[in-house]
Design a protein around this motif. Structure first.
Motif, PDB file in Angstrom:
ATOM      1  N   LEU A 144       0.868  -1.182   0.000  1.00 28.59           N
ATOM      2  CA  LEU A 144       0.000   0.000   0.000  1.00 28.59           C
ATOM      3  C   LEU A 144       0.903   1.230   0.000  1.00 28.59           C
ATOM      4  O   LEU A 144       1.738   1.392   0.895  1.00 28.59           O
ATOM      5  CB  LEU A 144      -0.898   0.008   1.242  1.00 28.59           C
ATOM      6  N   VAL A 145       0.764   2.080  -1.034  1.00 23.43           N
ATOM      7  CA  VAL A 145       1.577   3.301  -1.110  1.00 23.43           C
ATOM      8  C   VAL A 145       0.677   4.525  -1.168  1.00 23.43           C
ATOM      9  O   VAL A 145      -0.445   4.474  -1.672  1.00 23.43           O
ATOM     10  CB  VAL A 145       2.543   3.304  -2.327  1.00 23.43           C
ATOM     11  N   ALA A 146       1.182   5.636  -0.624  1.00 24.71           N
ATOM     12  CA  ALA A 146       0.460   6.909  -0.634  1.00 24.71           C
ATOM     13  C   ALA A 146       1.306   7.959  -1.326  1.00 24.71           C
ATOM     14  O   ALA A 146       2.544   7.926  -1.255  1.00 24.71           O
ATOM     15  CB  ALA A 146       0.161   7.343   0.798  1.00 24.71           C
ATOM     16  N   GLY A 147       0.639   8.877  -2.012  1.00 17.04           N
ATOM     17  CA  GLY A 147       1.335   9.998  -2.650  1.00 17.04           C
ATOM     18  C   GLY A 147       1.053  11.291  -1.906  1.00 17.04           C
ATOM     19  O   GLY A 147       0.465  11.277  -0.808  1.00 17.04           O
ATOM     20  N   PRO A 148       1.445  12.428  -2.500  1.00 17.76           N
ATOM     21  CA  PRO A 148       1.236  13.721  -1.835  1.00 17.76           C
ATOM     22  C   PRO A 148      -0.243  14.071  -1.623  1.00 17.76           C
ATOM     23  O   PRO A 148      -0.561  14.956  -0.840  1.00 17.76           O
ATOM     24  CB  PRO A 148       1.915  14.730  -2.766  1.00 17.76           C
ATOM     25  N   GLY A 149      -1.154  13.338  -2.297  1.00 21.35           N
ATOM     26  CA  GLY A 149      -2.592  13.578  -2.113  1.00 21.35           C
ATOM     27  C   GLY A 149      -3.155  12.963  -0.841  1.00 21.35           C
ATOM     28  O   GLY A 149      -4.339  13.122  -0.541  1.00 21.35           O
ATOM     29  N   MET A 150      -2.326  12.232  -0.097  1.00 23.33           N
ATOM     30  CA  MET A 150      -2.772  11.579   1.152  1.00 23.33           C
ATOM     31  C   MET A 150      -1.928  12.105   2.312  1.00 23.33           C
ATOM     32  O   MET A 150      -0.709  11.950   2.319  1.00 23.33           O
ATOM     33  CB  MET A 150      -2.615  10.055   1.006  1.00 23.33           C
ATOM     34  N   ALA A 151      -2.598  12.735   3.275  1.00 23.40           N
ATOM     35  CA  ALA A 151      -1.879  13.340   4.409  1.00 23.40           C
ATOM     36  C   ALA A 151      -1.367  12.295   5.397  1.00 23.40           C
ATOM     37  O   ALA A 151      -0.362  12.519   6.067  1.00 23.40           O
ATOM     38  CB  ALA A 151      -2.786  14.332   5.119  1.00 23.40           C
ATOM     39  N   ALA A 152      -2.062  11.148   5.482  1.00 25.79           N
ATOM     40  CA  ALA A 152      -1.714  10.127   6.489  1.00 25.79           C
ATOM     41  C   ALA A 152      -0.240   9.720   6.386  1.00 25.79           C
ATOM     42  O   ALA A 152       0.233   9.367   5.310  1.00 25.79           O
ATOM     43  CB  ALA A 152      -2.607   8.910   6.307  1.00 25.79           C
ATOM     44  N   ALA A 153       0.451   9.750   7.522  1.00 27.69           N
ATOM     45  CA  ALA A 153       1.876   9.426   7.543  1.00 27.69           C
ATOM     46  C   ALA A 153       2.107   7.930   7.714  1.00 27.69           C
ATOM     47  O   ALA A 153       3.120   7.397   7.287  1.00 27.69           O
ATOM     48  CB  ALA A 153       2.566  10.195   8.665  1.00 27.69           C
ATOM     49  N   THR A 154       1.153   7.239   8.356  1.00 21.88           N
ATOM     50  CA  THR A 154       1.319   5.815   8.628  1.00 21.88           C
ATOM     51  C   THR A 154       0.086   5.051   8.138  1.00 21.88           C
ATOM     52  O   THR A 154      -0.961   5.647   7.868  1.00 21.88           O
ATOM     53  CB  THR A 154       1.456   5.546  10.141  1.00 21.88           C
ATOM     54  N   ALA A 155       0.221   3.722   8.082  1.00 21.76           N
ATOM     55  CA  ALA A 155      -0.900   2.871   7.687  1.00 21.76           C
ATOM     56  C   ALA A 155      -2.063   3.031   8.670  1.00 21.76           C
ATOM     57  O   ALA A 155      -3.218   3.068   8.263  1.00 21.76           O
ATOM     58  CB  ALA A 155      -0.453   1.415   7.617  1.00 21.76           C
ATOM     59  N   LYS A 156      -1.741   3.141   9.967  1.00 29.30           N
ATOM     60  CA  LYS A 156      -2.794   3.314  10.987  1.00 29.30           C
ATOM     61  C   LYS A 156      -3.600   4.584  10.726  1.00 29.30           C
ATOM     62  O   LYS A 156      -4.827   4.587  10.813  1.00 29.30           O
ATOM     63  CB  LYS A 156      -2.171   3.380  12.393  1.00 29.30           C
ATOM     64  N   GLN A 214      -2.907  13.267  -7.852  1.00 31.07           N
ATOM     65  CA  GLN A 214      -4.294  13.217  -8.376  1.00 31.07           C
ATOM     66  C   GLN A 214      -5.139  12.164  -7.658  1.00 31.07           C
ATOM     67  O   GLN A 214      -6.331  12.336  -7.500  1.00 31.07           O
ATOM     68  CB  GLN A 214      -4.299  12.926  -9.887  1.00 31.07           C
ATOM     69  N   VAL A 215      -4.504  11.028  -7.272  1.00 34.02           N
ATOM     70  CA  VAL A 215      -5.189   9.957  -6.537  1.00 34.02           C
ATOM     71  C   VAL A 215      -4.339   9.682  -5.291  1.00 34.02           C
ATOM     72  O   VAL A 215      -3.116   9.598  -5.401  1.00 34.02           O
ATOM     73  CB  VAL A 215      -5.337   8.672  -7.394  1.00 34.02           C
ATOM     74  N   PRO A 216      -4.956   9.562  -4.100  1.00 32.30           N
ATOM     75  CA  PRO A 216      -4.148   9.478  -2.871  1.00 32.30           C
ATOM     76  C   PRO A 216      -3.329   8.199  -2.699  1.00 32.30           C
ATOM     77  O   PRO A 216      -2.188   8.258  -2.254  1.00 32.30           O
ATOM     78  CB  PRO A 216      -5.175   9.599  -1.744  1.00 32.30           C
ATOM     79  N   VAL A 217      -3.925   7.032  -2.989  1.00 31.80           N
ATOM     80  CA  VAL A 217      -3.261   5.771  -2.638  1.00 31.80           C
ATOM     81  C   VAL A 217      -3.483   4.707  -3.721  1.00 31.80           C
ATOM     82  O   VAL A 217      -4.377   4.836  -4.563  1.00 31.80           O
ATOM     83  CB  VAL A 217      -3.792   5.179  -1.298  1.00 31.80           C
ATOM     84  N   ARG A 235       5.007   6.951  -0.685  1.00 35.67           N
ATOM     85  CA  ARG A 235       5.442   6.416   0.610  1.00 35.67           C
ATOM     86  C   ARG A 235       4.821   5.039   0.827  1.00 35.67           C
ATOM     87  O   ARG A 235       3.592   4.898   0.765  1.00 35.67           O
ATOM     88  CB  ARG A 235       4.976   7.333   1.755  1.00 35.67           C
ATOM     89  N   PRO A 236       5.639   4.019   1.108  1.00 35.35           N
ATOM     90  CA  PRO A 236       5.067   2.708   1.418  1.00 35.35           C
ATOM     91  C   PRO A 236       4.504   2.703   2.839  1.00 35.35           C
ATOM     92  O   PRO A 236       5.194   3.085   3.780  1.00 35.35           O
ATOM     93  CB  PRO A 236       6.263   1.759   1.295  1.00 35.35           C
ATOM     94  N   LEU A 237       3.225   2.289   2.991  1.00 37.75           N
ATOM     95  CA  LEU A 237       2.580   2.303   4.309  1.00 37.75           C
ATOM     96  C   LEU A 237       2.523   0.922   4.951  1.00 37.75           C
ATOM     97  O   LEU A 237       2.678   0.788   6.161  1.00 37.75           O
ATOM     98  CB  LEU A 237       1.157   2.879   4.201  1.00 37.75           C
ATOM     99  N   ALA A 238       2.258  -0.120   4.145  1.00 39.53           N
ATOM    100  CA  ALA A 238       2.154  -1.488   4.678  1.00 39.53           C
ATOM    101  C   ALA A 238       2.296  -2.486   3.537  1.00 39.53           C
ATOM    102  O   ALA A 238       2.005  -2.153   2.382  1.00 39.53           O
ATOM    103  CB  ALA A 238       0.811  -1.691   5.383  1.00 39.53           C
ATOM    104  N   VAL A 239       2.755  -3.707   3.858  1.00 42.07           N
ATOM    105  CA  VAL A 239       2.901  -4.751   2.836  1.00 42.07           C
ATOM    106  C   VAL A 239       1.887  -5.870   3.071  1.00 42.07           C
ATOM    107  O   VAL A 239       1.657  -6.288   4.206  1.00 42.07           O
ATOM    108  CB  VAL A 239       4.345  -5.324   2.761  1.00 42.07           C
ATOM    109  N   ALA A 240       1.277  -6.337   1.972  1.00 42.65           N
ATOM    110  CA  ALA A 240       0.263  -7.396   2.036  1.00 42.65           C
ATOM    111  C   ALA A 240       0.944  -8.753   1.890  1.00 42.65           C
ATOM    112  O   ALA A 240       0.657  -9.521   0.978  1.00 42.65           O
ATOM    113  CB  ALA A 240      -0.789  -7.180   0.950  1.00 42.65           C
ATOM    114  N   ASN A 241       1.887  -9.016   2.767  1.00 49.14           N
ATOM    115  CA  ASN A 241       2.707 -10.226   2.693  1.00 49.14           C
ATOM    116  C   ASN A 241       2.781 -10.851   4.093  1.00 49.14           C
ATOM    117  O   ASN A 241       2.590 -10.160   5.084  1.00 49.14           O
ATOM    118  CB  ASN A 241       4.112  -9.854   2.202  1.00 49.14           C
ATOM    119  N   ALA A 242       3.068 -12.142   4.152  1.00 51.24           N
ATOM    120  CA  ALA A 242       3.139 -12.831   5.446  1.00 51.24           C
ATOM    121  C   ALA A 242       4.256 -12.262   6.319  1.00 51.24           C
ATOM    122  O   ALA A 242       4.144 -12.208   7.544  1.00 51.24           O
ATOM    123  CB  ALA A 242       3.341 -14.327   5.239  1.00 51.24           C
ATOM    124  N   THR A 243       5.341 -11.831   5.677  1.00 52.49           N
ATOM    125  CA  THR A 243       6.494 -11.290   6.406  1.00 52.49           C
ATOM    126  C   THR A 243       6.867  -9.933   5.804  1.00 52.49           C
ATOM    127  O   THR A 243       6.460  -9.628   4.671  1.00 52.49           O
ATOM    128  CB  THR A 243       7.725 -12.218   6.254  1.00 52.49           C
TER     129      THR A 243
END
Length: 339
Positions: A144-156, A214-217, A235-243
């Protein structure tokens, strides 16, 4: 809308068993032949490798990297033919209709082989009937990645915002029905988010718009997103992987955020037309796996964010069967259709 109780014929358990049995029988007959017969003379001319996505994405990178090594080993040109547009069905239909002689092969991801049969009421090809698995070349874990259109700094922060926002958060994908799209739908369902889908034609243009604000995430694989992540454009926020991924050791998994079922990867394999003779499938398998296992190729794949695999046709078929069970449930429950 699709009746969620109706099992489509191409994915019924009986069909899967038949598919695996036929495949195993063909492979046994291939391995029973003298090695020379299976190896000699194939390929004796250039092989056309159809990639149903635009140049620059993960599938394209995989085909070009492996194709170059394969061509070098067999002393024949491996010609990558990008056939984007619509969805991977165009490339898949073309492969299904091609001469079953091993000289036309297809990069097929889980969109082509797993999702499409339930996303479409009518499909121009049937993966189990028309395409023969050769090998799973690689896994592309989703991030999950976010660009400048998304203010959230973390996945939470993102999860909180996407749960409580009035209008929902827009997200980009590499296309409707792509692994990137379905990974985001899985997250939406598991985390109870309000999300709005904006499909693109390929990961590269989608990433461009996320990086441009143009699109947040979006969910993206590391192979397509590495340059944008390294360059600080997303910005990478979280990975959809087991590890956690070795390339992104500081980025948490969704399991660490309390969402253990959010695991998704683009699975990119090589398939051939279904009637391809078993000795040719065996030769394709042996040659492509040899190319994947070249140390320089493996290193290039890992550096780019691909987990190299190179399994047997039977293992690939079994994986497709188990993935179908998991994703068809989500697609039917959410009533996601593309026609």
């Amino acid at each position: 809308s699709m009746d969620s109780t109706q099992a489509s014929p191409e994915t019924s358990p009986m069909h899967k068993r038949l598919f695996l049995t036929t495949l195993a029988a063909g492979l046994l007959s291939a391995t029973a032949l003298p090695g020379a017969l299976a190896q000699d003379g194939f390929p004796s001319r250039n092989v056309r490798w159809i990639v149903p996505y635009a140049a620059g994405g993960g599938s394209d990178f995989l085909a070009r990297t492996i194709g170059q090594a394969w061509g070098g080993q067999v002393h024949q040109p491996i010609v990558v033919d990008n056939r984007p547009g619509g969805n991977p069905a165009i490339g898949a239909s073309e492969t299904a209709r091609a001469a079953a002689d091993g000289y036309t092969v297809l990069s097929a991801d889980n969109g082509t082989l797993v999702f499409n049969p339930v996303l479409y009421k009518s499909l121009s090809y049937n993966p189990a009937r028309d395409l023969a698995p050769v090998t799973l070349m690689g896994r592309f874990p989703m991030i999950l990645v976010a660009g400048p259109g998304m203010a959230a700094a973390t996945a939470k922060d993102f999860l909180a915002q996407a749960r409580t926002g009035k209008d929902g958060v827009n997200y980009a994908s590499a296309g409707a029905g792509s692994p990137h799209h379905l990974a985001m739908e899985l997250l939406r369902v598991e985390a109870g988010l309000k999300l709005v889908h904006a499909p693109y034609k390929g990961a590269a243009p989608a990433l461009g718009d996320v990086a441009g604000g143009q699109v947040p995430v979006m969910m993206v694989d590391l192979a397509a997103g590495a340059g944008f992540i390294k360059g600080g454009k997303v910005r990478p926020l979280a990975v959809a992987n087991a590890t956690r991924l070795p390339q992104l050791p500081d980025v948490p998994t969704f399991a660490e955020l309390g969402l253990p079922k959010v695991q998704a990867a683009a699975l990119v394999g090589l398939v051939a037309p279904a009637r391809t003779p078993a000795p040719v499938i065996a030769a394709l398998h042996r040659q492509v796996v040899a190319a994947i296992n070249e140390p320089a190729v493996r290193q290039k794949l890992v550096d780019f964010g691909v987990e190299p695999v190179g399994n047997t046709p039977e293992q690939f078929a079994a994986l497709l069967a188990s993935e179908s069970t998991r994703w068809h449930q989500l697609i039917r429950d959410q009533n996601i259709t593309l026609d």
